[in-house]
Design a protein around this motif. Structure first.
Motif, short mmCIF file in Angstrom:
data_model
loop_
_atom_site.label_atom_id
_atom_site.label_comp_id
_atom_site.label_asym_id
_atom_site.label_seq_id
_atom_site.Cartn_x
_atom_site.Cartn_y
_atom_site.Cartn_z
N LEU A 57 -64.16 5.40 40.44
CA LEU A 57 -63.60 6.44 41.32
C LEU A 57 -64.61 7.55 41.58
N ALA A 58 -65.25 8.01 40.52
CA ALA A 58 -66.23 9.09 40.67
C ALA A 58 -67.40 8.64 41.53
N LEU A 59 -67.86 7.42 41.33
CA LEU A 59 -68.99 6.89 42.10
C LEU A 59 -68.64 6.83 43.59
N ARG A 60 -67.46 6.31 43.90
CA ARG A 60 -67.05 6.19 45.31
C ARG A 60 -66.88 7.56 45.96
N LEU A 61 -66.26 8.48 45.24
CA LEU A 61 -66.04 9.81 45.79
C LEU A 61 -67.37 10.55 45.97
N ASP A 62 -68.28 10.40 45.03
CA ASP A 62 -69.61 11.02 45.16
C ASP A 62 -70.36 10.45 46.36
N GLU A 63 -70.23 9.15 46.54
CA GLU A 63 -70.91 8.48 47.66
C GLU A 63 -70.38 9.00 49.01
N VAL A 64 -69.09 9.08 49.13
CA VAL A 64 -68.48 9.57 50.37
C VAL A 64 -68.84 11.04 50.59
N HIS A 65 -68.85 11.82 49.53
CA HIS A 65 -69.20 13.24 49.63
C HIS A 65 -70.63 13.41 50.12
N ARG A 66 -71.54 12.62 49.57
CA ARG A 66 -72.95 12.69 50.02
C ARG A 66 -73.07 12.34 51.50
N GLN A 67 -72.36 11.32 51.91
CA GLN A 67 -72.42 10.91 53.32
C GLN A 67 -71.83 11.98 54.24
N ALA A 68 -70.74 12.58 53.80
CA ALA A 68 -70.08 13.59 54.63
C ALA A 68 -70.93 14.85 54.76
N MET A 69 -71.79 15.10 53.81
CA MET A 69 -72.64 16.29 53.87
C MET A 69 -73.80 16.11 54.85
N ARG A 70 -74.10 14.89 55.22
CA ARG A 70 -75.18 14.64 56.17
C ARG A 70 -74.70 14.97 57.58
N THR A 71 -75.52 15.69 58.34
CA THR A 71 -75.10 16.09 59.68
C THR A 71 -75.12 14.91 60.65
N GLU A 72 -75.85 13.84 60.33
CA GLU A 72 -75.85 12.67 61.23
C GLU A 72 -74.49 11.97 61.22
N VAL A 73 -73.76 12.12 60.13
CA VAL A 73 -72.47 11.45 60.01
C VAL A 73 -71.40 12.20 60.79
N VAL A 83 -65.71 18.57 53.71
CA VAL A 83 -66.64 18.51 52.57
C VAL A 83 -66.14 19.40 51.43
N GLU A 84 -65.62 20.57 51.76
CA GLU A 84 -65.06 21.45 50.72
C GLU A 84 -63.87 20.80 50.04
N GLU A 85 -63.04 20.14 50.80
CA GLU A 85 -61.88 19.46 50.25
C GLU A 85 -62.32 18.34 49.30
N MET A 86 -63.34 17.60 49.70
CA MET A 86 -63.86 16.53 48.83
C MET A 86 -64.45 17.09 47.55
N ALA A 87 -65.08 18.26 47.64
CA ALA A 87 -65.62 18.90 46.43
C ALA A 87 -64.48 19.24 45.48
N GLN A 88 -63.35 19.66 46.02
CA GLN A 88 -62.18 19.94 45.18
C GLN A 88 -61.65 18.64 44.56
N TRP A 89 -61.65 17.56 45.31
CA TRP A 89 -61.20 16.27 44.77
C TRP A 89 -62.11 15.84 43.62
N ARG A 90 -63.42 16.03 43.82
CA ARG A 90 -64.37 15.66 42.77
C ARG A 90 -64.14 16.48 41.50
N ALA A 91 -63.90 17.78 41.66
CA ALA A 91 -63.63 18.64 40.50
C ALA A 91 -62.33 18.23 39.82
N GLY A 92 -61.32 17.91 40.63
CA GLY A 92 -60.05 17.45 40.07
C GLY A 92 -60.20 16.14 39.31
N LEU A 93 -61.01 15.24 39.85
CA LEU A 93 -61.24 13.96 39.18
C LEU A 93 -61.96 14.17 37.85
N ARG A 94 -62.90 15.10 37.79
CA ARG A 94 -63.59 15.39 36.52
C ARG A 94 -62.60 15.93 35.49
#
Length: 128
Positions: A57-73, A83-94
């Motif tokens: 779960l952490a790996l997938r969420l980190d991967e999506v977060h990295r992709q979402a932070m790229r402006t090309e995406v 991206v802020e919402e995903m950061a909250q999801w990552r913190a919640g998952l931890r």
């Protein structure tokens, strides 16, 4: 980054049950047969099942977060909120990971769930 609590340890090859205290006096402890505690083994199994799922779960969420932070995406005002919402999801998952693993680790402590328990030697029980 937080560190995982200690994992319950599985039965090691050649591991033997606790030895009775040798005081020289006859004791009923010497006649006690021991078995690896099935409840402790369930905690070991649960840890081994849950840890890879939490890691995935952490790996997938980190991967999506990295992709979402790229402006090309995605380059739009809403992307910042996403991206802020995903950061909250990552913190919640931890936090969720820490809570799950801590509860398993705490339950596996020797004072709560001993590794070895006396075997019921077939003694008669009332109403059995």
């Amino acid at each position: 980054m937080s560190v995982d609590p200690p994992a319950p340890q599985p039965l090691r090859p050649g591991e033997t049950p606790p030895a009775p205290a040798s005081t020289g006096l006859p004791s009923s402890d010497r006649a006690t047969a021991w078995e690896f505690n099935p409840k402790y083994q369930r905690l070991v199994t649960t840890w081994q099942q849950v840890l890879p799922l939490l890691d995935a779960l952490a790996l997938r969420l980190d991967e999506v977060h990295r992709q979402a932070m790229r402006t090309e995406v995605w380059d739009a005002p809403v992307s910042k909120r996403y991206v802020e919402e995903m950061a909250q999801w990552r913190a919640g998952l931890r936090l969720y990971r820490q809570a799950i693993l801590t509860s398993i680790s705490d339950e596996a402590q020797e004072d709560r769930t001993p590794r070895w328990v006396p075997v019921n030697a077939g003694a008669p029980h009332a109403f059995s």
